[in-house]
Motif scaffolding. Sequence first.
Motif, PDB file in Angstrom:
ATOM      1  N   ILE A  61     -45.442   5.011  53.687  1.00  0.00           N
ATOM      2  CA  ILE A  61     -44.511   4.866  54.781  1.00  0.00           C
ATOM      3  C   ILE A  61     -43.494   3.896  55.033  1.00  0.00           C
ATOM      4  CG2 ILE A  61     -44.191   5.309  57.439  1.00  0.00           C
ATOM      5  CD1 ILE A  61     -47.065   6.663  57.279  1.00  0.00           C
ATOM      6  N   VAL A  62     -42.200   4.175  54.835  1.00  0.00           N
ATOM      7  CA  VAL A  62     -41.280   3.079  55.122  1.00  0.00           C
ATOM      8  C   VAL A  62     -40.609   2.915  56.345  1.00  0.00           C
ATOM      9  CG1 VAL A  62     -39.221   2.108  54.234  1.00  0.00           C
ATOM     10  CG2 VAL A  62     -40.868   3.003  52.450  1.00  0.00           C
ATOM     11  N   GLU A  63     -40.750   1.966  56.889  1.00  0.00           N
ATOM     12  CA  GLU A  63     -40.281   1.483  58.302  1.00  0.00           C
ATOM     13  C   GLU A  63     -38.943   0.781  58.324  1.00  0.00           C
ATOM     14  OE1 GLU A  63     -42.937   1.052  61.567  1.00  0.00           O
ATOM     15  OE2 GLU A  63     -44.345   0.759  59.962  1.00  0.00           O
ATOM     16  N   ARG A  64     -38.041   0.990  59.139  1.00  0.00           N
ATOM     17  CA  ARG A  64     -36.794   0.458  59.301  1.00  0.00           C
ATOM     18  C   ARG A  64     -36.752  -1.111  59.159  1.00  0.00           C
ATOM     19  NH1 ARG A  64     -31.323   1.933  62.991  1.00  0.00           N
ATOM     20  NH2 ARG A  64     -31.875   3.902  62.005  1.00  0.00           N
ATOM     21  N   ASN A  65     -36.164  -1.802  58.491  1.00  0.00           N
ATOM     22  CA  ASN A  65     -36.082  -3.304  58.123  1.00  0.00           C
ATOM     23  C   ASN A  65     -37.487  -3.943  57.979  1.00  0.00           C
ATOM     24  OD1 ASN A  65     -33.224  -3.272  58.853  1.00  0.00           O
ATOM     25  ND2 ASN A  65     -33.703  -3.206  61.153  1.00  0.00           N
ATOM     26  N   LYS A  66     -38.649  -3.167  57.641  1.00  0.00           N
ATOM     27  CA  LYS A  66     -39.993  -3.611  57.227  1.00  0.00           C
ATOM     28  C   LYS A  66     -40.242  -3.641  56.014  1.00  0.00           C
ATOM     29  CE  LYS A  66     -41.739  -3.016  61.975  1.00  0.00           C
ATOM     30  NZ  LYS A  66     -43.027  -2.154  62.794  1.00  0.00           N
ATOM     31  N   GLU A  67     -41.147  -4.695  55.506  1.00  0.00           N
ATOM     32  CA  GLU A  67     -41.442  -4.398  54.036  1.00  0.00           C
ATOM     33  C   GLU A  67     -42.850  -3.674  54.002  1.00  0.00           C
ATOM     34  OE1 GLU A  67     -42.913  -8.068  51.050  1.00  0.00           O
ATOM     35  OE2 GLU A  67     -40.943  -8.134  51.926  1.00  0.00           O
ATOM     36  N   THR A  68     -42.979  -2.856  52.915  1.00  0.00           N
ATOM     37  CA  THR A  68     -44.155  -1.963  52.567  1.00  0.00           C
ATOM     38  C   THR A  68     -44.656  -2.594  51.153  1.00  0.00           C
ATOM     39  OG1 THR A  68     -43.558  -0.240  54.145  1.00  0.00           O
ATOM     40  CG2 THR A  68     -45.182   0.283  52.141  1.00  0.00           C
ATOM     41  N   GLN A  69     -45.824  -2.960  51.169  1.00  0.00           N
ATOM     42  CA  GLN A  69     -46.397  -3.478  49.950  1.00  0.00           C
ATOM     43  C   GLN A  69     -47.392  -2.278  49.137  1.00  0.00           C
ATOM     44  OE1 GLN A  69     -48.605  -7.290  49.998  1.00  0.00           O
ATOM     45  NE2 GLN A  69     -46.595  -8.283  50.432  1.00  0.00           N
ATOM     46  N   ILE A  70     -47.277  -2.062  48.102  1.00  0.00           N
ATOM     47  CA  ILE A  70     -47.993  -1.091  47.199  1.00  0.00           C
ATOM     48  C   ILE A  70     -48.850  -1.653  46.123  1.00  0.00           C
ATOM     49  CG2 ILE A  70     -47.887   1.083  46.051  1.00  0.00           C
ATOM     50  CD1 ILE A  70     -45.159   1.815  47.175  1.00  0.00           C
ATOM     51  N   ASP A  71     -50.018  -1.695  46.398  1.00  0.00           N
ATOM     52  CA  ASP A  71     -50.915  -2.198  45.320  1.00  0.00           C
ATOM     53  C   ASP A  71     -50.968  -1.197  44.186  1.00  0.00           C
ATOM     54  OD1 ASP A  71     -52.810  -3.222  43.672  1.00  0.00           O
ATOM     55  OD2 ASP A  71     -53.936  -3.934  45.191  1.00  0.00           O
ATOM     56  N   VAL A  72     -50.628  -1.500  42.857  1.00  0.00           N
ATOM     57  CA  VAL A  72     -50.507  -0.569  41.899  1.00  0.00           C
ATOM     58  C   VAL A  72     -51.394  -0.896  40.777  1.00  0.00           C
ATOM     59  CG1 VAL A  72     -47.921   0.165  42.201  1.00  0.00           C
ATOM     60  CG2 VAL A  72     -48.392  -1.510  40.629  1.00  0.00           C
ATOM     61  N   GLY A  73     -52.355  -1.831  41.048  1.00  0.00           N
ATOM     62  CA  GLY A  73     -53.356  -2.557  40.035  1.00  0.00           C
ATOM     63  C   GLY A  73     -54.304  -1.330  39.658  1.00  0.00           C
ATOM     64  N   ASP A  74     -54.451  -0.549  40.495  1.00  0.00           N
ATOM     65  CA  ASP A  74     -55.617   0.721  40.124  1.00  0.00           C
ATOM     66  C   ASP A  74     -54.856   2.040  39.515  1.00  0.00           C
ATOM     67  OD1 ASP A  74     -54.018   1.402  42.383  1.00  0.00           O
ATOM     68  OD2 ASP A  74     -55.755   2.442  43.331  1.00  0.00           O
ATOM     69  N   LEU A  75     -53.482   1.896  39.095  1.00  0.00           N
ATOM     70  CA  LEU A  75     -52.823   3.157  38.612  1.00  0.00           C
ATOM     71  C   LEU A  75     -52.883   3.068  37.068  1.00  0.00           C
ATOM     72  CD1 LEU A  75     -49.931   3.463  41.013  1.00  0.00           C
ATOM     73  CD2 LEU A  75     -52.271   4.810  40.987  1.00  0.00           C
ATOM     74  N   LYS A  76     -53.402   2.086  36.381  1.00  0.00           N
ATOM     75  CA  LYS A  76     -53.242   2.147  34.905  1.00  0.00           C
ATOM     76  C   LYS A  76     -54.485   2.996  34.483  1.00  0.00           C
ATOM     77  CE  LYS A  76     -53.990  -1.041  30.904  1.00  0.00           C
ATOM     78  NZ  LYS A  76     -54.317  -2.624  30.317  1.00  0.00           N
ATOM     79  N   GLY A  77     -53.866   4.022  33.610  1.00  0.00           N
ATOM     80  CA  GLY A  77     -54.909   4.718  33.049  1.00  0.00           C
ATOM     81  C   GLY A  77     -55.636   4.328  31.548  1.00  0.00           C
ATOM     82  N   GLU A  78     -56.418   5.268  31.146  1.00  0.00           N
ATOM     83  CA  GLU A  78     -57.072   4.993  30.095  1.00  0.00           C
ATOM     84  C   GLU A  78     -56.476   5.853  28.832  1.00  0.00           C
ATOM     85  OE1 GLU A  78     -61.257   5.485  30.358  1.00  0.00           O
ATOM     86  OE2 GLU A  78     -61.378   3.796  31.750  1.00  0.00           O
ATOM     87  N   ILE A  79     -55.858   6.797  29.121  1.00  0.00           N
ATOM     88  CA  ILE A  79     -55.348   7.855  27.931  1.00  0.00           C
ATOM     89  C   ILE A  79     -53.841   8.133  28.195  1.00  0.00           C
ATOM     90  CG2 ILE A  79     -55.446  10.136  27.121  1.00  0.00           C
ATOM     91  CD1 ILE A  79     -58.288  10.394  28.307  1.00  0.00           C
ATOM     92  N   ILE A  80     -53.040   7.675  27.198  1.00  0.00           N
ATOM     93  CA  ILE A  80     -51.581   7.769  26.883  1.00  0.00           C
ATOM     94  C   ILE A  80     -51.436   9.574  26.913  1.00  0.00           C
ATOM     95  CG2 ILE A  80     -49.522   7.355  26.016  1.00  0.00           C
ATOM     96  CD1 ILE A  80     -50.717   4.483  25.218  1.00  0.00           C
ATOM     97  N   LYS A  81     -50.795   9.945  27.813  1.00  0.00           N
ATOM     98  CA  LYS A  81     -50.259  11.482  27.718  1.00  0.00           C
ATOM     99  C   LYS A  81     -48.974  11.330  27.346  1.00  0.00           C
ATOM    100  CE  LYS A  81     -53.713  13.257  31.321  1.00  0.00           C
ATOM    101  NZ  LYS A  81     -53.582  13.906  32.662  1.00  0.00           N
ATOM    102  N   THR A  82     -48.728  12.389  26.460  1.00  0.00           N
ATOM    103  CA  THR A  82     -47.384  12.786  25.941  1.00  0.00           C
ATOM    104  C   THR A  82     -47.032  14.146  26.243  1.00  0.00           C
ATOM    105  OG1 THR A  82     -48.118  13.367  23.790  1.00  0.00           O
ATOM    106  CG2 THR A  82     -47.455  11.017  24.200  1.00  0.00           C
ATOM    107  N   GLY A  83     -45.897  14.566  26.323  1.00  0.00           N
ATOM    108  CA  GLY A  83     -45.058  15.829  26.377  1.00  0.00           C
ATOM    109  C   GLY A  83     -44.005  16.126  25.345  1.00  0.00           C
ATOM    110  N   LYS A  84     -43.727  17.225  25.045  1.00  0.00           N
ATOM    111  CA  LYS A  84     -42.434  17.548  24.113  1.00  0.00           C
ATOM    112  C   LYS A  84     -41.365  18.159  24.922  1.00  0.00           C
ATOM    113  CE  LYS A  84     -45.427  18.065  19.724  1.00  0.00           C
ATOM    114  NZ  LYS A  84     -45.512  18.847  18.831  1.00  0.00           N
TER     115      LYS A  84
END
Length: 437
Positions: A245-268
Amino acid sequence: MKKYKMLLFWGVLLLLTGCSKTEETALQTEDITETEDYEMEKADSLDYAAIVKIDEKNQAITYKNIASGRNYTLSYNGTTSMQNRYNEEIVAGQLQQGDLVQVTFLKNKKLARKVLLDKACSIIEEINDFSINRAASTMMIAGQQYELSKSLAVLAENEEVGLMDINDADMLRAHVVDHTIHSLVIDKGHGYIRLVNDEYFIGGFIEVGQNIIKPVTEGMLLAVPEGTYKVLITNKGYGGEKEVIVERNKETQIDVGDLKGEIIKTGKILFLITPGDAKLSIDGKETDYSQPVELEYGIHQIVLKADGYATLTKYIKVGQELANIEIVMETGESTGSSEEGEDSDEQDKGNSSVSSNSPVSPSLSKYSVYIDAPDGAELYLDGAYVGVVPASFTKESGSHTITLRKSGYQTRSYSIQIDDEEKDVTYSFSDLIASGK
């Protein structure tokens, strides 16, 4: 008898004279009462103005004179008539910031007698497709050009701001007469997204909603329209989504440290490109697209070039094993612009999406843009961290977003139009406001 008649004559004359004086005295008293009671006076001034601020608590409205650009405040009360464009009576709460009105008032008492919404004014709402040329005082809205009034009122949250305070992420409302914009209101402002624990994703991409795609840079601070979003971050096939949720004139922090996966997926991806001899580059590498192209899940930048056609730059999102993307290039000179995203037919062919994020014009590497105030603030250019003010960056012509941040102060963003002249330029911005004020 004669003497009696004379007495009767003088008596009647005296009686008539007395009535006349009594009547004259009563009229004079009524005139004085009307003069002293200013609420009964007729208006002595007429003005054409934009509403800057409505203060219902103190029954006052601040106006901006359309001709002179002067601001002034008038009170109102129960005797003040307020009417919409159909001459129907309304109350102050039904007026809006930015409305163009004809106002009649008592100048010496600063009291509005009548406030009438301008019938000739047209209102354009929910504007998010726009560009402003400050040098030419013009504004493009969904492909239509409008003039900006010399006394333009730029408004937000019941106060007047500057034209530079408008961010590309904002949603605007314009009040227009004869193709001239007299007031611009920021109805929906912007906040900021900062990534935490993002070391692995630097060099990848972040997608906010359906319209914002940016490369991930170290320490980036991204201006985003206020609202709720799905945020996708990817790099080298890894990544994931989070809702914020992004509020006017406020800073929102997103911790993305837990988003690194183990399998690299590919598509054609099967590219169907017109003309067929166009050259395709993906993430900076020329690519043969005569056969399906295998790409890692996530966001990729594509560039198409062909003789006689405008260079096309887009972002695509790979999110399934197989998808088709059909692109028809436009004839014309090579430019950095790009078309809108895919239509519904392309969506039916797969979940790969195409987004229109245009690159800036080529860098004028010999010249710089200097920011010399406010001192000590962190400086961000289009979301990417530059340094601490005073600071500078390489001059690139076009529209850019300058963001200034300092601990304990409100973060501010400004939209600037950098010219293509062969010279350095310098900007100074106002001091940041302490948080909580």
